[in-house]
Write an enzyme that holds these catalytic residues in place. Structure first.
Site, PDB file in Angstrom:
ATOM      1  N   ARG A  46       0.831  -1.204   0.000  1.00 56.72           N
ATOM      2  CA  ARG A  46       0.000   0.000   0.000  1.00 56.72           C
ATOM      3  C   ARG A  46       0.868   1.257   0.000  1.00 56.72           C
ATOM      4  O   ARG A  46       0.536   2.250  -0.664  1.00 56.72           O
ATOM      5  CB  ARG A  46      -0.928  -0.023   1.217  1.00 56.72           C
ATOM      6  CG  ARG A  46      -1.940   1.119   1.262  1.00 56.72           C
ATOM      7  CD  ARG A  46      -2.963   0.851   2.361  1.00 56.72           C
ATOM      8  NE  ARG A  46      -3.993   1.874   2.428  1.00 56.72           N
ATOM      9  CZ  ARG A  46      -4.004   2.889   3.284  1.00 56.72           C
ATOM     10  NH1 ARG A  46      -3.009   3.015   4.170  1.00 56.72           N
ATOM     11  NH2 ARG A  46      -4.973   3.768   3.285  1.00 56.72           N
TER      12      ARG A  46
ATOM     13  N   HIS B 168      -6.126  -5.921  -2.833  1.00 51.69           N
ATOM     14  CA  HIS B 168      -6.979  -6.028  -1.645  1.00 51.69           C
ATOM     15  C   HIS B 168      -7.290  -7.477  -1.293  1.00 51.69           C
ATOM     16  O   HIS B 168      -8.135  -7.746  -0.439  1.00 51.69           O
ATOM     17  CB  HIS B 168      -8.276  -5.229  -1.837  1.00 51.69           C
ATOM     18  CG  HIS B 168      -8.082  -3.752  -1.655  1.00 51.69           C
ATOM     19  ND1 HIS B 168      -9.110  -2.829  -1.758  1.00 51.69           N
ATOM     20  CD2 HIS B 168      -6.970  -3.029  -1.376  1.00 51.69           C
ATOM     21  CE1 HIS B 168      -8.631  -1.607  -1.555  1.00 51.69           C
ATOM     22  NE2 HIS B 168      -7.338  -1.710  -1.322  1.00 51.69           N
ATOM     23  N   THR B 169      -6.610  -8.403  -1.932  1.00 50.73           N
ATOM     24  CA  THR B 169      -6.681  -9.797  -1.501  1.00 50.73           C
ATOM     25  C   THR B 169      -5.884 -10.011  -0.222  1.00 50.73           C
ATOM     26  O   THR B 169      -5.997 -11.061   0.417  1.00 50.73           O
ATOM     27  CB  THR B 169      -6.163 -10.743  -2.602  1.00 50.73           C
ATOM     28  OG1 THR B 169      -6.320 -12.089  -2.169  1.00 50.73           O
ATOM     29  CG2 THR B 169      -4.687 -10.509  -2.895  1.00 50.73           C
TER      30      THR B 169
ATOM     31  N   HIS C 118       0.588   4.330  -2.713  1.00 49.47           N
ATOM     32  CA  HIS C 118       0.354   5.708  -2.301  1.00 49.47           C
ATOM     33  C   HIS C 118       1.544   6.609  -2.629  1.00 49.47           C
ATOM     34  O   HIS C 118       1.377   7.811  -2.800  1.00 49.47           O
ATOM     35  CB  HIS C 118       0.023   5.768  -0.811  1.00 49.47           C
ATOM     36  CG  HIS C 118      -1.352   5.266  -0.492  1.00 49.47           C
ATOM     37  ND1 HIS C 118      -2.056   5.670   0.634  1.00 49.47           N
ATOM     38  CD2 HIS C 118      -2.175   4.410  -1.155  1.00 49.47           C
ATOM     39  CE1 HIS C 118      -3.238   5.070   0.642  1.00 49.47           C
ATOM     40  NE2 HIS C 118      -3.321   4.292  -0.423  1.00 49.47           N
TER      41      HIS C 118
ATOM     42  N   ASN D  89      -3.624   8.539   4.339  1.00 50.42           N
ATOM     43  CA  ASN D  89      -2.503   7.917   5.048  1.00 50.42           C
ATOM     44  C   ASN D  89      -2.580   8.022   6.563  1.00 50.42           C
ATOM     45  O   ASN D  89      -2.039   7.171   7.270  1.00 50.42           O
ATOM     46  CB  ASN D  89      -1.184   8.554   4.585  1.00 50.42           C
ATOM     47  CG  ASN D  89      -0.916   8.343   3.105  1.00 50.42           C
ATOM     48  OD1 ASN D  89      -1.265   7.302   2.556  1.00 50.42           O
ATOM     49  ND2 ASN D  89      -0.308   9.323   2.462  1.00 50.42           N
TER      50      ASN D  89
ATOM     51  N   SER E 114       8.440   9.943  -1.721  1.00 56.63           N
ATOM     52  CA  SER E 114       7.985  11.118  -0.967  1.00 56.63           C
ATOM     53  C   SER E 114       7.124  10.739   0.230  1.00 56.63           C
ATOM     54  O   SER E 114       7.130  11.434   1.252  1.00 56.63           O
ATOM     55  CB  SER E 114       7.222  12.079  -1.879  1.00 56.63           C
ATOM     56  OG  SER E 114       6.118  11.435  -2.495  1.00 56.63           O
TER      57      SER E 114
ATOM     58  N   ASP F  51       8.658   8.230  -6.013  1.00 58.47           N
ATOM     59  CA  ASP F  51       9.864   8.988  -5.643  1.00 58.47           C
ATOM     60  C   ASP F  51      10.186   8.942  -4.158  1.00 58.47           C
ATOM     61  O   ASP F  51      11.029   9.696  -3.670  1.00 58.47           O
ATOM     62  CB  ASP F  51       9.717  10.450  -6.085  1.00 58.47           C
ATOM     63  CG  ASP F  51       8.504  11.152  -5.462  1.00 58.47           C
ATOM     64  OD1 ASP F  51       7.823  10.531  -4.609  1.00 58.47           O
ATOM     65  OD2 ASP F  51       8.243  12.316  -5.820  1.00 58.47           O
TER      66      ASP F  51
END
Length: 325
Positions: free
Chosen positions: A67, A198-199, A71, A99, A81, A79
């Protein structure tokens, strides 16, 4: 005449060198699977051993790292971030709505970075470590393998505003999901395949409360099951967790899509993929053919990893993933 010929010859050399320089920049800007093969030859085994230890200890960590990579890539490219911590003078992405209280796994990335720095100081970016760790997380939980392209550099900036606007919300409609992925160059099929992440993993009650109490395109027994750990009243049990895949939360497989066909998607955005719309046929295909899902998922992960990387002299190689140098 001789001077003209000399001038033409010099001009030809200058043009050739200029074109070579442009070609070098193009090559430099491309990610490759062997970028660190000589500069940090033990990189992959170093990353994998740390991820394995974390996932063996808590399987949910694998989903958390995957995840983080999603994101990261959806906010100004892959990158690193998202890894930057907030300070008194710097606002990062970790407290953006998608987040805050949910992004996890930063400590694992930090541990990997420490081990990599000990072996190859100042060479490997945090952005690349996250990309490799995401792949290893999938593999360790039984999912498909792929060769991770590397050569990214780390951002010196982050954008909480972009994180709030670019990362798809669990309340997203199908059209919103398609638009969010399209905005970063990912197709509708990529979107469905990547949603199959999402498994694995879990979600907080606050993200699925409305679905299990108010929506009608949900299996009644499944709704009742989820209501047991997610009180109806907002603010009560908001952080209570439920598996995104009711069948096999710690196994990377295609049962997520089987759940959608059976109207057992946990999030509104999950069930939107199979709700009489344009993606129903893709979901059905993946639910019946796990090899098709695996193939499309790995292709989409590679494609997502190519989103706007910093290369060449852009960005930096952070010494510590949570702060710029």
């Amino acid at each position: 005449m001789a001077s003209n010929n000399l001038f033409i010859a010099i001009l030809a050399i200058v043009v050739t060198l200029s074109l070579q320089g442009d070609n070098n920049n193009v090559v430099q800007a491309q990610l490759t699977t062997n970028f660190y093969s000589t500069s940090c030859p033990n990189l992959l085994s170093t990353v994998r051993s740390t991820v394995k230890s974390a996932v063996d200890s808590q399987p949910r960590t694998g989903a958390s790292i995957l995840r983080l990579f999603f994101h990261d890539c959806f906010v100004n490219g892959c990158d690193g971030s998202i890894l930057l911590d907030d300070t008194s003078s710097f606002t990062g992405e970790q407290n953006a709505n998608p987040n805050r209280n949910s992004a996890r796994g930063f400590n694992v990335i930090d541990n990997i970075k420490t081990a990599v720095e000990a072996a190859c100081p100042g060479v490997v970016s945090c952005a690349d470590i996250l990309a490799i760790a995401a792949r290893d997380s999938v593999v360790l939980l039984g999912g498909p393998n792929w060769n991770v392209k590397v050569g990214r550099r780390d951002a010196r900036t982050a954008s909480q505003a972009a994180a709030n606007s670019n990362i798809p919300a669990p309340t997203s409609s199908l059209s919103q999901l398609i638009s969010s992925f399209s905005a970063v160059g990912l197709s509708t099929r990529d979107m469905v395949a990547l949603s199959g992440a999402h498994t694995i993993g879990q979600s907080r009650c606050t993200n699925f409360r409305t679905r299990v109490y108010n929506e009608t395109n949900i299996n009644a027994a499944f709704a009742t099951l989820r209501q047991r750990s997610c009180p109806r009243a907002a603010g009560s049990g908001d952080g209570n967790l439920a598996p995104l895949d009711v069948n096999s939360a710690n196994s990377f497989d295609n049962s997520y899509f089987k759940n959608l066909v059976a109207q057992r998607g946990l999030l509104h955005s999950d069930q939107e993929l199979f709700n009489g719309g344009s993606t129903d046929s893709i979901v059905t295909g993946y639910s019946n053919n796990p090899a098709s899902f695996s193939s499309d998922f790995t292709a989409a992960m590679i494609k997502m990893g190519d989103i706007s990387p910093l290369t060449g002299s852009s960005g930096e190689i952070r010494k510590v993933c949570g702060r710029t140098n």
